[in-house]
Design an enzyme around this catalytic site. Structure first.
Site, mmCIF file in Angstrom:
data_model
loop_
_atom_site.group_PDB
_atom_site.id
_atom_site.type_symbol
_atom_site.label_atom_id
_atom_site.label_comp_id
_atom_site.label_asym_id
_atom_site.label_seq_id
_atom_site.Cartn_x
_atom_site.Cartn_y
_atom_site.Cartn_z
ATOM 1 N N HIS A 213 0.819 -1.215 0.000
ATOM 2 C CA HIS A 213 0.000 0.000 0.000
ATOM 3 C C HIS A 213 0.853 1.266 0.000
ATOM 4 O O HIS A 213 0.346 2.353 0.288
ATOM 5 C CB HIS A 213 -0.905 0.022 1.234
ATOM 6 N N HIS B 269 -7.215 -4.264 -1.004
ATOM 7 C CA HIS B 269 -6.566 -5.558 -1.238
ATOM 8 C C HIS B 269 -7.183 -6.257 -2.443
ATOM 9 O O HIS B 269 -6.922 -7.425 -2.686
ATOM 10 C CB HIS B 269 -6.712 -6.469 -0.016
#
Length: 329
Positions: A56, A215
């Site tokens: 991320h 995700h």
């Protein structure tokens, strides 16, 4: 999928070493790379600690430094860090005023940070970020997911901690900022976890996933690709409804890329969202645009809005010096 890597098992460690070398003026790695920490502990300051699975970037390690986080714990790609990492980080950056954990609402993160909080000797509190309005429950969560609004919470709390706010004050402020923040995203492509070697999900060249998680979790629905204005209208409309925005309110607007979307397109989305807010009489008085809370190489973006009063705007404007955000220094 092609990657720059030597061996799939070493991606995280080698990336962390490179990150620490590139930003050695403001941060350093903990022992065995358990965490990234700011170089200098500030005595008497509440320590802010966050973390989560890698993939991320620049969240969270990129926000370690003056005016934001004191430490970040990186897990393997899309995998929560361990409670031991969080304990080690808390002990390393303890300034004597307590520890505040900032946690995205994902099952693994929630469980491990809770375990760390229970084992920690220092006074501590936890702020849970759950800004994603797309779905109430998902594969990874009970309740709403924590996504790009995490950056907003970390920036504002970082500034408040830097000025000397107490642990209780920071906890209350963090909960208030989270409540005033809403996000929703759309994916145009999947992402590929290197260890898996194949896309996380399949999506057609003429499709998009509305309300996707960071995700690659499913969103509200899979639909044909639409125009930027139509996408912006759906994302912004959901955010505005969730926050019950009214004419005359001032907001911070974050248009966040998921890793594979160029700035040309992100600013086009800023333009579309800005017009929608203005038409409703809502004033975007601060903007941040770029890929800050990503999902590896996923193409797509999210819209985050935070309702901001004068105090929150002052904290947003306060100086920050991290790898990913630098202003006022």
């Amino acid at each position: 999928m092609k990657n720059f890597m030597n061996h799939v098992d070493n991606i995280l460690t080698e990336s962390l070493d490179g990150f620490a070398a590139a930003h050695a003026d403001i941060l350093e790695l903990g022992e065995e790379r358990e965490f990234v920490r700011r170089k200098q502990v500030k005595p008497g300051k509440v320590a802010l600690i966050s973390g989560g699975g890698t993939g991320h970037e620049p969240l969270h390690a990129g926000f370690v430094g003056s005016g934001m986080l004191d430490a970040a714990c990186p897990g393997q790609i899309f995998t929560s860090p361990t409670p031991n990492q969080m304990l080690s980080a808390a002990q390393a950056v303890d300034g004597g005023a307590g520890v505040l954990f900032i946690v995205k609402n994902y099952s693994g993160d929630m469980m491990n940070f809770q375990m760390a909080a229970e084992m920690l000797d220092q006074d501590n509190e936890t702020v849970i970020v759950n800004d994603d309005v797309a779905v109430e429950n998902s594969t990874y969560t009970t309740g709403r997911r924590g996504v790009a609004g995490t950056l907003i919470v970390e920036k504002i709390l970082g500034a408040a901690a830097e000025r000397g706010d107490s642990l209780a004050q920071l906890k209350a402020l963090g909960d208030a900022v989270n409540k005033a923040t809403a996000s929703m995203g759309v994916a145009l492509t999947s992402c590929t976890v290197p260890a898996a070697g194949k896309p996380t999900f399949q999506i057609g060249a003429d499709e998009m996933e509305v309300g996707v998680g960071i995700h690659g979790e499913p969103g509200r629905r899979r639909v044909p690709l639409a125009s930027a204005d139509a996408i912006a209208a759906e994302l912004t409309g959901a955010v505005m409804k969730d926050l019950s925005l009214r004419a005359g309110q001032e907001v911070i607007l974050l248009v966040n890329g998921f890793g594979g979307t160029p700035m040309l397109e992100l600013y086009l989305m800023v333009n579309a969202v800005h017009k929608l807010l203005a038409a409703a009489g809502v004033v975007a008085v601060r903007h941040l645009t770029g890929s800050y809370v990503t999902s590896l190489e996923m193409a797509g973006c999210s819209v985050t809005v935070t309702v901001a009063d004068a105090e929150l705007l002052a904290l947003w404007d306060a100086p920050v010096h991290t790898a990913a955000l630098r202003w006022g220094m």
